[in-house]
Enzyme design. Structure first.
Site, PDB file in Angstrom:
ATOM      1  N   TYR A 159     -27.203 -29.603  -6.486  1.00 10.64           N
ATOM      2  CA  TYR A 159     -26.183 -29.707  -7.389  1.00 10.64           C
ATOM      3  C   TYR A 159     -25.421 -28.320  -7.586  1.00 10.64           C
ATOM      4  CZ  TYR A 159     -23.304 -30.649 -11.761  1.00 10.64           C
ATOM      5  OH  TYR A 159     -22.409 -30.842 -12.652  1.00 10.64           O
ATOM      6  N   ASP A 174     -26.115 -20.474  -4.368  1.00 11.92           N
ATOM      7  CA  ASP A 174     -25.863 -21.029  -5.668  1.00 11.92           C
ATOM      8  C   ASP A 174     -26.911 -20.655  -6.408  1.00 11.92           C
ATOM      9  OD1 ASP A 174     -25.359 -22.013  -7.930  1.00 11.92           O
ATOM     10  OD2 ASP A 174     -24.683 -24.019  -7.200  1.00 11.92           O
ATOM     11  N   LYS A 209     -25.159 -19.516 -16.201  1.00  7.24           N
ATOM     12  CA  LYS A 209     -26.374 -19.629 -16.931  1.00  7.24           C
ATOM     13  C   LYS A 209     -26.760 -18.281 -17.688  1.00  7.24           C
ATOM     14  CE  LYS A 209     -27.077 -24.376 -15.474  1.00  7.24           C
ATOM     15  NZ  LYS A 209     -27.096 -24.804 -14.295  1.00  7.24           N
TER      16      LYS A 209
HETATM   17  C1  PLP Z   1     -25.529 -25.761 -13.559  1.00  9.63           C
HETATM   18  C2  PLP Z   1     -25.516 -25.509 -12.323  1.00  9.63           C
HETATM   19  C3  PLP Z   1     -24.200 -25.546 -11.797  1.00  9.63           C
HETATM   20  C4  PLP Z   1     -22.854 -25.890 -12.723  1.00  9.63           C
HETATM   21  O1  PLP Z   1     -22.632 -25.059 -13.700  1.00  9.63           O
HETATM   22  P1  PLP Z   1     -21.805 -25.537 -14.852  1.00  9.63           P
HETATM   23  O2  PLP Z   1     -21.614 -24.129 -15.649  1.00  9.63           O
HETATM   24  O3  PLP Z   1     -22.569 -26.413 -15.635  1.00  9.63           O
HETATM   25  O4  PLP Z   1     -20.506 -26.006 -14.215  1.00  9.63           O
HETATM   26  C5  PLP Z   1     -23.812 -25.094 -10.511  1.00  9.63           C
HETATM   27  N1  PLP Z   1     -24.736 -24.754  -9.670  1.00  9.63           N
HETATM   28  C6  PLP Z   1     -26.047 -24.906 -10.184  1.00  9.63           C
HETATM   29  C7  PLP Z   1     -27.214 -24.373  -9.143  1.00  9.63           C
HETATM   30  C8  PLP Z   1     -26.369 -25.095 -11.424  1.00  9.63           C
HETATM   31  O5  PLP Z   1     -27.982 -25.011 -11.868  1.00  9.63           O
END
Ligand code: PLP
Length: 439
Positions: free
Chosen positions: A146, A241, A269
Site C-alpha cells: 500500500y 516507500d 508516520k
Molecule cells: C500509511 C502508509 C502510506 C500512506 O500514508 P498516509 O499518510 O496515510 O497517506 C503510504 N505508504 C505506506 C507504506 C504506508 O504505511
C-alpha cells in the site's frame, strides 16, 4: 470487568449521519472484524482511553507514528510553545531546515527532502518525479503493498502475473491503471521478467521494503538486492516507500537494516510525531527537478507546517537521545512476540510471527507468509475471534489480519506481561472455535 461499547455505538451511529461510514479512514470502521470501534477520548503513554471508560494497551500507535508513546511530555511541551507562536505562516521557517537536516543525516540516500502532509502525497509526488526524470510512464508496484490512495497506486491486480493493472476502486481510470504493473512481493524472477518485456517503459519500482500493509512480511535474503540490481540495470528508479518502516524498523529505516541505497525514499508516520507530516527525497540530481529548482510541480499550503515540524523534530531528537532506544524497544518487541507465540503453541497453533525492530505481526496461518497470496491463506475468522477477545481484555490491535503492529518506547514490562496473558485467553477462544467447527 464488564466490557461495553455502548457509548461508542451511539457515537458511531451519530457519526454515520455526517461522515461516510462514520470514519475518515475506512479501516477504523471495524468493517473487517465486525462490531463497534471504540471512540477514543484521550491517549497517554502506551494507553488509549475510550468514551465508555475502557482503557487499552495500544499496539496500533495511530497506525505507526507514536513510537514514543502517546502524548510524550517533551513533544507536547515543544508543541505547546510552538502553538503560542502561531499555527501556520506559509513562509519558510528554521524548523523545516532542521527536520530536513535530521532526516538526511538519518537516511543518507535522501540528499534533498521535500515535506508534504501525508504518505499519499509523498508517493504521488515521488512517482511524478520519477516519470519526469526517466521520461517513462510505467511503474511497477507489488501486490499487497500500500502506498496511499492516489490513482496510480490504488491497484493490486488479481494475479501474480505481469498483467496490466486493474483498479481497486471505481473512479480510477483504466488509462491510469494500465501504466501500473504489478508482481508478487519477494518474487525477484517475476520482477526481472517484467523488465525483460517492458523495461524501456518503466520509470520506477515502488516498494515497501518491509511490507506492513498486507500484515507484516519480511524480504527474503537477497530479494531487495535483486530489486536494486534489476532497476539499476534497466535505468528505472527504485523508490523505497518507508512511510511505515522509516524510523520504525531502525532509525535509518529498512535501507539501513538491509544496506540498500534507493534513488528516492518516502517517509511519513514517525517523522511527524503524530502530526500530519510526510516527505519524499533522494538523490540530489533527481530532487533538483522539483519546483522551484526544476520544472516538476508540487506544492502545499500547509506543507512544512510549524506545529508538524516541531513534533517531528522533538520526536527525532528523543529517538536519538537514548542511544539504545531501538535496541531496547526491539528487545521488548521480541519478548512480546516470543510470549504470544508460546501461548499460541500451548494451544497447538503454529502461527507465523514476524518482527523487525519495533514493528511486528502475526498471521493466523500454519504455512509461511512471504507475499500477498500466502498472506491471504490466513484464517480471518480465527483472527477476528482473537481480535475481539484481546479488545475485551484491554489490548488494542489493528482491526484487521492484514495490518502490522507497533511497539513504543512507552510500553512497559507490565504491559507486555498483561498482553501475553491476555493472548493466552484469546487463543483459548480460538481453540474453542476450532473444536466447535470440528464437532
Ligand atoms: C500509511 C502508509 C502510506 C500512506 O500514508 P498516509 O499518510 O496515510 O497517506 C503510504 N505508504 C505506506 C507504506 C504506508 O504505511
Amino acid at each position: 470487568m464488564n466490557f461495553t461499547l455502548e457509548k461508542s455505538a451511539t457515537a458511531f451511529a451519530e457519526a454515520k449521519r455526517y461522515i461516510p461510514g462514520g470514519v475518515n479512514s475506512p479501516v477504523r470502521s471495524f468493517r473487517g472484524v465486525g462490531g463497534t470501534p471504540p471512540f477514543i477520548a484521550k491517549a497517554a503513554g502506551s494507553r488509549i482511553y475510550d468514551i465508555d471508560g475502557n482503557s487499552y494497551i495500544d499496539y496500533v500507535g495511530s497506525w505507526g507514528p507514536m513510537i514514543l508513546g502517546h502524548a510524550h511530555p517533551e513533544v507536547i511541551g515543544e508543541l505547546t510553545e510552538a502553538l503560542m507562536r502561531g499555527t501556520s505562516y506559509g513562509a519558510p521557517t528554521l524548523l523545516e531546515t532542521e527536520l530536513a537536516r535530521l532526516i538526511t543525516e538519518a537516511v543518507p540516500s535522501m540528499e534533498l527532502v521535500r515535506f508534504v502532509n501525508s504518505g499519499t502525497e509523498a508517493t504521488m509526488s515521488a512517482l511524478r518525479l520519477a516519470r519526469a526524470y526517466t521520461k517513462r510512464n510505467k511503474i511497477v508496484k507489488f501486490i499487497g503493498c500500500y502506498h496511499g490512495h492516489h490513482d496510480s497506486l490504488l491497484i493490486k491486480a488479481g494475479s501474480g502475473a505481469a498483467t496490466f493493472g486493474v483498479p481497486d476502486s471505481p473512479g480510477v481510470p483504466d488509462s491510469i491503471a494500465s501504466n501500473t504493473l504489478t508482481v508478487e512481493y519477494n518474487d525477484a524472477a517475476g520482477l526481472a521478467a517484467i523488465f525483460e518485456k517492458q523495461g524501456e517503459d518503466i520509470a520506477a519500482v515502488i516498494i515497501e521494503p518491509v511490507p506492513g500493509n498486507m500484515g507484516m512480511v519480511l524480504p527474503r535474503p537477497g530479494y531487495l538486492e535483486a530489486v536494486r540490481d534489476i532497476t539499476e540495470k534497466h535505468g528505472a528508479l527504485l523508490i523505497f516507500d518507508e512511510v511505515m518502516s522509516g524510523f520504525r524498523v531502525a532509525y535509518g529505516g529498512a535501507q539501513e537494516v538491509f544496506n540498500i541505497t534507493p534513488d528516492l525514499t518516502c517517509l511519513g508516520k514517525v517523522i511527524g510525531g503524530g502530526l500530519p507530516v510526510a516527505a519524499y527525497g533522494g538523490r540530489r540530481d533527481i530532487m533538483e527537478l522539483i519546483a522551484p529548482s526544476g520544472p516538476v510541480y508540487q506544492a502545499g499550503t500547509l506543507s512544512g507546517n510549524p506545529l508538524a515540524m516541531t513534533a517531528g523534530i522533538a520526536t527525532l531528537h528523543l529517538l536519538m537521545q537514548t542511544e539504545t532506544f531501538y535496541e531496547d524497544v526491539t528487545k521488548m518487541t521480541a519478548a512480546l512476540c516470543a510470549g504470544i507465540k508460546a501461548q499460541a503453541e500451548k494451544h497447538g497453533f503454529n502461527f507465523q510471527f514476524h518482527q523487525l525492530g519495533t514493528m511486528f505481526g502475526l498471521f493466523f496461518s500454519e504455512t509461511p507468509v512471504y507475499d500477498y497470496a500466502s498472506a491471504k491463506q490466513s484464517d480471518i475468522a480465527a483472527f477476528n475471534i482473537f481480535f475481539h477477545a484481546m479488545l475485551e481484555q484491554g489490548i488494542y490491535l489493528a482491526p484487521s489480519q492484514f495490518e502490522a503492529a507497533f511497539m513504543s518506547g512507552a510500553h512497559s514490562q507490565a504491559d507486555i506481561d498483561a498482553t501475553i496473558a491476555a493472548s493466552g485467553n484469546a487463543f483459548a477462544k480460538v481453540a474453542q472455535y476450532y473444536s466447535q467447527q470440528k464437532a
